[in-house]
Design an enzyme around this catalytic site. Structure first.
Site, PDB file in Angstrom:
ATOM      1  N   TYR A 101      51.664  22.699  80.101  1.00  0.00           N
ATOM      2  CA  TYR A 101      50.478  22.927  79.271  1.00  0.00           C
ATOM      3  C   TYR A 101      50.900  23.442  77.892  1.00  0.00           C
ATOM      4  O   TYR A 101      51.295  24.596  77.725  1.00  0.00           O
ATOM      5  CB  TYR A 101      49.534  23.931  79.921  1.00  0.00           C
ATOM      6  CG  TYR A 101      48.976  23.526  81.266  1.00  0.00           C
ATOM      7  CD1 TYR A 101      48.964  22.190  81.687  1.00  0.00           C
ATOM      8  CD2 TYR A 101      48.451  24.483  82.125  1.00  0.00           C
ATOM      9  CE1 TYR A 101      48.454  21.831  82.925  1.00  0.00           C
ATOM     10  CE2 TYR A 101      47.923  24.124  83.360  1.00  0.00           C
ATOM     11  CZ  TYR A 101      47.939  22.803  83.755  1.00  0.00           C
ATOM     12  OH  TYR A 101      47.424  22.458  84.980  1.00  0.00           O
ATOM     13  N   PRO A 125      36.465  21.810  88.334  1.00  0.00           N
ATOM     14  CA  PRO A 125      35.244  21.850  89.133  1.00  0.00           C
ATOM     15  C   PRO A 125      33.993  21.543  88.316  1.00  0.00           C
ATOM     16  O   PRO A 125      32.943  21.239  88.882  1.00  0.00           O
ATOM     17  CB  PRO A 125      35.216  23.290  89.670  1.00  0.00           C
ATOM     18  CG  PRO A 125      35.971  24.080  88.663  1.00  0.00           C
ATOM     19  CD  PRO A 125      37.066  23.162  88.188  1.00  0.00           C
ATOM     20  N   LEU A 126      34.124  21.606  86.984  1.00  0.00           N
ATOM     21  CA  LEU A 126      33.007  21.276  86.105  1.00  0.00           C
ATOM     22  C   LEU A 126      33.103  19.846  85.567  1.00  0.00           C
ATOM     23  O   LEU A 126      32.389  19.494  84.626  1.00  0.00           O
ATOM     24  CB  LEU A 126      32.954  22.263  84.938  1.00  0.00           C
ATOM     25  CG  LEU A 126      32.704  23.721  85.338  1.00  0.00           C
ATOM     26  CD1 LEU A 126      32.783  24.639  84.135  1.00  0.00           C
ATOM     27  CD2 LEU A 126      31.364  23.870  86.036  1.00  0.00           C
ATOM     28  N   GLY A 133      26.233  19.704  81.653  1.00  0.00           N
ATOM     29  CA  GLY A 133      25.105  19.119  80.939  1.00  0.00           C
ATOM     30  C   GLY A 133      25.225  19.201  79.434  1.00  0.00           C
ATOM     31  O   GLY A 133      24.301  18.788  78.716  1.00  0.00           O
ATOM     32  N   PHE A 146      31.631  17.866  81.946  1.00  0.00           N
ATOM     33  CA  PHE A 146      30.485  16.960  82.046  1.00  0.00           C
ATOM     34  C   PHE A 146      29.360  17.549  82.885  1.00  0.00           C
ATOM     35  O   PHE A 146      28.174  17.397  82.561  1.00  0.00           O
ATOM     36  CB  PHE A 146      30.928  15.616  82.633  1.00  0.00           C
ATOM     37  CG  PHE A 146      29.810  14.609  82.701  1.00  0.00           C
ATOM     38  CD1 PHE A 146      29.403  13.945  81.560  1.00  0.00           C
ATOM     39  CD2 PHE A 146      29.159  14.357  83.887  1.00  0.00           C
ATOM     40  CE1 PHE A 146      28.358  13.035  81.609  1.00  0.00           C
ATOM     41  CE2 PHE A 146      28.112  13.447  83.947  1.00  0.00           C
ATOM     42  CZ  PHE A 146      27.706  12.785  82.801  1.00  0.00           C
TER      43      PHE A 146
END
Length: 336
Positions: free
Chosen positions: A56, A226-227, A234, A231
């Site tokens: 990273y 997990p999101l 919202g 996206f």
């Protein structure tokens, strides 16, 4: 925050993925001082399971986390990092795999130095290297445990068969894979993106029920993204990304696919409205509902999102909620 257990140690039920502070998303928003403060605020909130990796930012993220944990904060965190991937701008995607035993050991030394710590709590093999027998890689990682440089070993994006084989050689403490409302490959869902796992998986097949394997074998399952790379919050409603944001080339974020996938967010918003919660909190709570051994690591660079994500630990979804979420439409586009 509610706690869960990793390898006998209590940790916050929601962890923190630190990758985006250095790499892959909106790099124009990168601010090391803000990120250091955010990591320390996370610890204050009970978000104690921190995730980074050598690749990273080509070491930047490990060094950043190390700075954040300096001054007496290290003992407050369970710290995970990874080996087996490194930056190579001439390789596809700008990365290549290297899981040779000598590389694993030398990269562990580099990680310890950048993280400014004497021991890594959880050391993952970031990706299986098809050019190196995986048992040899795992043996080198087990040597690091014996030497006291690493406490526990983990795997990322592996199949059940691979986990089973390696667990017989040295305990697998955790498996990290993508898991979210629109990516369920690690639960044995059909039609998974096999190419993201390893050359041992035939096209069109998936890794098997890795989440279930972890539950049965005393390992944590750690969902990344997990999101849904933002996206499912919202807040992503168009395919307008910075040049350095890898979502600009991601199949699910192309204009037509993105528009079709907004049907998924509509369902998440409906459940969130019933609870007075946010879509992000519902998406994280859904991963938590998959088992007490599940430790999601949503990432963020912004304190307000950190607090929002941490709040998901207090959200209890009902059976009706879970049934509705389990019935959302399949996403348009592969995950890579």
């Amino acid at each position: 925050m509610r706690s869960r257990t990793f390898a006998g140690t209590p940790v916050g039920a929601v962890g923190l993925g630190c990758m985006g502070m250095s790499w892959a998303y909106t790099t124009s928003e990168r601010d090391d001082d803000v990120s250091i403060a955010l990591i320390r605020e996370a610890l204050d909130l009970g978000v104690t399971f921190l995730d980074t990796a050598q690749v990273y930012g080509d070491g930047h993220n490990e060094a950043l986390v190390g700075r954040a944990l300096a001054g007496g904060h290290r003992e407050r965190a369970v710290l995970a990092t990874k080996t087996g991937l490194l930056v190579d701008r001439d390789a596809p995607g700008g990365m290549r795999r290297d899981a040779r035993p000598e590389f694993v050991k030398s990269s562990a030394e580099e990680s310890l130095r950048r993280l400014d710590t004497d021991v890594i709590d959880l050391y993952y093999l970031h990706r299986v290297d098809p050019g190196v027998p995986i048992a040899e890689t795992w043996g080198a990682m087990a040597d690091l445990v014996a030497e006291g440089k690493v406490r526990h070993l983990g795997l990322s994006e592996v199949t059940v068969a691979q986990a089973e084989d390696l667990h017989a050689l040295h305990p697998v403490a955790a498996i990290q894979s993508e898991l979210s409302l629109w990516t369920r490959d690690a639960m044995g869902a059909p039609g998974g993106s096999a190419g993201a796992f390893s050359g041992d998986v035939s096209a069109g097949e998936g890794p098997g029920d890795v989440v279930g394997w972890c539950a049965a074998n005393g390992a944590a399952f750690v969902p990344f993204s997990p999101l849904g790379r933002g996206f499912l919050t919202g807040t992503v409603t168009s395919a307008d990304f910075e040049r350095t944001d890898f979502r600009g080339a991601n199949p699910r974020f192309q204009e037509e696919a993105l528009k079709a996938n907004l049907r998924i967010v509509d369902v998440v918003k409906e459940v969130a409205a019933r609870h007075g919660a946010t879509p992000a909190q519902v998406a994280i709570a859904w991963t938590l509902a998959q088992g007490a051994h599940v430790l999601p690591i949503p990432g963020t660079k912004k304190p307000r999102y950190l607090r929002e994500n941490a709040g998901a630990a207090a959200l209890d979804l009902t059976e009706a909620d879970l049934a509705q979420l389990d019935g959302i439409p399949a996403p348009v586009g592969s995950r890579y």
